[in-house]
Scaffold this motif. Structure first.
Motif, PDB file in Angstrom:
ATOM      1  N   SER A 132      15.220  32.616  30.922  1.00 55.25           N
ATOM      2  CA  SER A 132      16.297  31.871  31.528  1.00 55.25           C
ATOM      3  C   SER A 132      16.213  30.524  31.126  1.00 55.25           C
ATOM      4  O   SER A 132      17.213  29.463  30.646  1.00 55.25           O
ATOM      5  CB  SER A 132      16.661  31.996  33.164  1.00 55.25           C
ATOM      6  OG  SER A 132      16.971  33.504  33.197  1.00 55.25           O
ATOM      7  N   SER A 150      33.048  28.158  28.902  1.00 60.19           N
ATOM      8  CA  SER A 150      31.871  28.466  29.582  1.00 60.19           C
ATOM      9  C   SER A 150      32.239  27.934  30.988  1.00 60.19           C
ATOM     10  O   SER A 150      31.712  28.512  32.167  1.00 60.19           O
ATOM     11  CB  SER A 150      30.670  27.546  29.211  1.00 60.19           C
ATOM     12  OG  SER A 150      30.799  26.375  29.013  1.00 60.19           O
ATOM     13  N   VAL A 170      34.709  30.552  32.856  1.00 61.95           N
ATOM     14  CA  VAL A 170      33.713  31.542  33.072  1.00 61.95           C
ATOM     15  C   VAL A 170      33.026  31.594  34.267  1.00 61.95           C
ATOM     16  O   VAL A 170      32.921  32.444  35.198  1.00 61.95           O
ATOM     17  CB  VAL A 170      33.121  32.212  32.100  1.00 61.95           C
ATOM     18  CG1 VAL A 170      32.149  33.281  32.555  1.00 61.95           C
ATOM     19  CG2 VAL A 170      33.884  32.497  30.605  1.00 61.95           C
ATOM     20  N   ASN A 171      32.322  30.116  34.477  1.00 61.17           N
ATOM     21  CA  ASN A 171      31.334  29.968  35.775  1.00 61.17           C
ATOM     22  C   ASN A 171      32.220  29.951  37.072  1.00 61.17           C
ATOM     23  O   ASN A 171      31.696  30.078  38.058  1.00 61.17           O
ATOM     24  CB  ASN A 171      30.586  28.765  35.579  1.00 61.17           C
ATOM     25  CG  ASN A 171      29.189  28.825  35.066  1.00 61.17           C
ATOM     26  OD1 ASN A 171      28.659  29.745  35.169  1.00 61.17           O
ATOM     27  ND2 ASN A 171      28.678  27.838  34.399  1.00 61.17           N
ATOM     28  N   GLY A 224      29.408  36.460  39.818  1.00 59.43           N
ATOM     29  CA  GLY A 224      28.795  37.255  38.862  1.00 59.43           C
ATOM     30  C   GLY A 224      29.363  38.728  39.635  1.00 59.43           C
ATOM     31  O   GLY A 224      29.217  39.565  38.779  1.00 59.43           O
ATOM     32  N   VAL A 228      28.744  45.829  34.260  1.00 60.88           N
ATOM     33  CA  VAL A 228      27.324  45.614  34.049  1.00 60.88           C
ATOM     34  C   VAL A 228      26.362  46.952  34.388  1.00 60.88           C
ATOM     35  O   VAL A 228      25.527  47.363  33.286  1.00 60.88           O
ATOM     36  CB  VAL A 228      26.629  44.395  34.885  1.00 60.88           C
ATOM     37  CG1 VAL A 228      25.105  44.416  34.719  1.00 60.88           C
ATOM     38  CG2 VAL A 228      27.266  43.172  34.365  1.00 60.88           C
ATOM     39  N   VAL A 275      20.074  41.196  33.137  1.00 61.54           N
ATOM     40  CA  VAL A 275      20.992  40.890  33.835  1.00 61.54           C
ATOM     41  C   VAL A 275      20.934  39.309  34.455  1.00 61.54           C
ATOM     42  O   VAL A 275      21.883  38.506  34.319  1.00 61.54           O
ATOM     43  CB  VAL A 275      21.335  41.655  35.215  1.00 61.54           C
ATOM     44  CG1 VAL A 275      22.356  41.164  36.107  1.00 61.54           C
ATOM     45  CG2 VAL A 275      21.672  43.367  34.455  1.00 61.54           C
ATOM     46  N   TYR A 276      19.738  39.168  34.781  1.00 59.07           N
ATOM     47  CA  TYR A 276      19.379  37.815  35.498  1.00 59.07           C
ATOM     48  C   TYR A 276      19.369  36.758  34.170  1.00 59.07           C
ATOM     49  O   TYR A 276      19.980  35.613  34.473  1.00 59.07           O
ATOM     50  CB  TYR A 276      17.963  37.695  36.245  1.00 59.07           C
ATOM     51  CG  TYR A 276      17.945  38.425  37.348  1.00 59.07           C
ATOM     52  CD1 TYR A 276      19.127  38.511  38.410  1.00 59.07           C
ATOM     53  CD2 TYR A 276      16.857  39.110  37.619  1.00 59.07           C
ATOM     54  CE1 TYR A 276      19.123  39.144  39.449  1.00 59.07           C
ATOM     55  CE2 TYR A 276      16.813  39.655  38.928  1.00 59.07           C
ATOM     56  CZ  TYR A 276      17.836  39.603  39.902  1.00 59.07           C
ATOM     57  OH  TYR A 276      18.015  40.277  41.013  1.00 59.07           O
ATOM     58  N   GLY A 320      20.826  37.073  31.101  1.00 58.81           N
ATOM     59  CA  GLY A 320      21.917  37.137  30.069  1.00 58.81           C
ATOM     60  C   GLY A 320      22.890  35.987  30.198  1.00 58.81           C
ATOM     61  O   GLY A 320      23.411  35.656  29.402  1.00 58.81           O
ATOM     62  N   SER A 321      23.264  35.700  31.459  1.00 58.79           N
ATOM     63  CA  SER A 321      24.154  34.867  31.810  1.00 58.79           C
ATOM     64  C   SER A 321      23.624  33.211  32.258  1.00 58.79           C
ATOM     65  O   SER A 321      24.363  32.495  32.594  1.00 58.79           O
ATOM     66  CB  SER A 321      25.234  35.139  32.884  1.00 58.79           C
ATOM     67  OG  SER A 321      24.704  35.533  34.001  1.00 58.79           O
ATOM     68  N   SER A 322      22.569  33.146  32.011  1.00 60.14           N
ATOM     69  CA  SER A 322      21.714  32.079  32.449  1.00 60.14           C
ATOM     70  C   SER A 322      21.976  30.658  31.776  1.00 60.14           C
ATOM     71  O   SER A 322      22.091  29.778  32.017  1.00 60.14           O
ATOM     72  CB  SER A 322      20.347  32.072  32.556  1.00 60.14           C
ATOM     73  OG  SER A 322      19.871  32.349  31.233  1.00 60.14           O
ATOM     74  N   LEU A 342      24.992  29.832  30.914  1.00 59.08           N
ATOM     75  CA  LEU A 342      26.315  29.398  31.296  1.00 59.08           C
ATOM     76  C   LEU A 342      25.664  28.261  32.413  1.00 59.08           C
ATOM     77  O   LEU A 342      26.638  27.198  32.749  1.00 59.08           O
ATOM     78  CB  LEU A 342      27.073  30.261  32.033  1.00 59.08           C
ATOM     79  CG  LEU A 342      27.728  31.341  31.072  1.00 59.08           C
ATOM     80  CD1 LEU A 342      28.324  32.369  31.797  1.00 59.08           C
ATOM     81  CD2 LEU A 342      28.791  30.784  30.185  1.00 59.08           C
TER      82      LEU A 342
END
Length: 302
Positions: free
Chosen positions: A107, A133, A136-137, A141, A148, A167-168, A170-172, A174
């Motif tokens: 991350s 971004s 989306v934030n 989640g 997911v 999962v943790y 993947g979107s870090s 953002l």
């Protein structure tokens, strides 16, 4: 009007007004501090209850008194050195530490790369990407939990730490905004001088930007480490095999609060809660200077 022409009565009235203003400011300051002390006391009550209960000789939950009748360290000894089928704290701690360390590295790399790209690079669609971004934030989640889960199930990654780390991490990327704000404060002339000397973007990033970004680097590392350490929802959704040895700390401690277990494991639950907070507290105390500096400097957009 000079000071010599001011009447004694006027000077006395002015001095009285100054005294009243000073007293009013002192009263306001005292009231603010009293309010803050009250809020801090309210915030500390659950932590104090957790701490004293972890040393209680009563294994179950006790609602009759705040402080236990007698104290013991057997709860810490049992949860650390005598695990059973319900409380397997050493295994949970190890699982959580492995996931947290991997997520911390991955991350942190994602966040730093995204922040550097959006702060220091210029390309078509950059503003649009930033706006998307941010939008989306705005959505939590948990809204994507079902999607997911089925994606991980299709890839056969449920009940695996690899799927949980994906999962943790993947979107870090953002979460780049604070880091980008810090990179924005680094003088552009330094990067331009390095590029004039023939440095690539990767070399500028590693040899110019990162050495000057220690506060935000520490902040990003701590934030990335804390996500899996305190998360329950995503971990419970992915690690759902029912094997307690595969759980993280959050899932294992929550399991102790079941109606059939709480009267025998509540004191152990409190001891586990105290033990979980120790690594994060030590890490935060050591890195507090850089953590706060990273937040405050990253919030400055120039």
């Amino acid at each position: 009007m000079t000071q010599a022409t001011v009447s004694p009565a006027r000077r006395t009235e002015t001095a009285a007004q100054l005294r009243r203003g000073r007293i009013l400011r002192e009263v306001r300051s005292i009231l603010r501090h009293l309010l803050l002390a009250l809020l801090a006391g309210i915030w500390l009550v659950p932590i104090l209850r957790l701490l004293v209960t972890s040393f209680s000789t009563d294994r179950g939950i006790n609602v009759r008194r705040f402080f236990p009748a007698s104290y013991t360290i057997s709860n810490y000894v049992n949860i650390l050195f005598h695990p059973d089928s319900v409380a397997q704290f050493p295994r949970w701690f190890t699982n959580t530490l492995v996931v947290a360390c991997f997520n911390c590295v991955i991350s942190t790399c994602f966040v730093l790369m995204v922040a550097y790209t959006l702060s220091c690079c210029r390309f078509k669609g950059r503003k649009l990407l930033q706006n998307l971004s941010v939008i989306v934030n705005l959505f939590p989640g948990v809204l994507a939990m079902i999607a997911v889960y089925f994606v991980l199930k299709y890839l056969n990654l449920t009940n695996s730490y690899a799927g949980l780390i994906m999962v943790y991490a993947g979107s870090s990327g953002l979460g780049y905004l604070i880091c980008k704000g810090f990179f924005d404060t680094i003088p552009v002339s330094l990067r331009e001088a390095a590029k004039l000397d023939g440095a690539s973007d990767a070399r500028v990033f590693f040899q110019v930007v990162l050495p000057m970004s220690r506060p935000i680097l520490v902040y990003t590392i701590i934030s990335s480490f804390m996500v899996p350490w305190t998360d329950f929802v995503m971990a419970k959704m992915i690690l759902n095999s029912g094997l307690s040895a595969d759980w993280t700390v959050a899932i294992g401690l929550y399991n102790m609060l079941q109606k059939t277990l709480i009267n025998n494991y509540f004191a152990l639950f409190c001891a586990g809660g105290v033990l979980v907070s120790i690594p994060i507290s030590i890490l935060f105390v050591i890195m507090q200077k850089f953590y706060v500096e990273g937040i405050t400097t990253g919030a400055d957009k120039g």
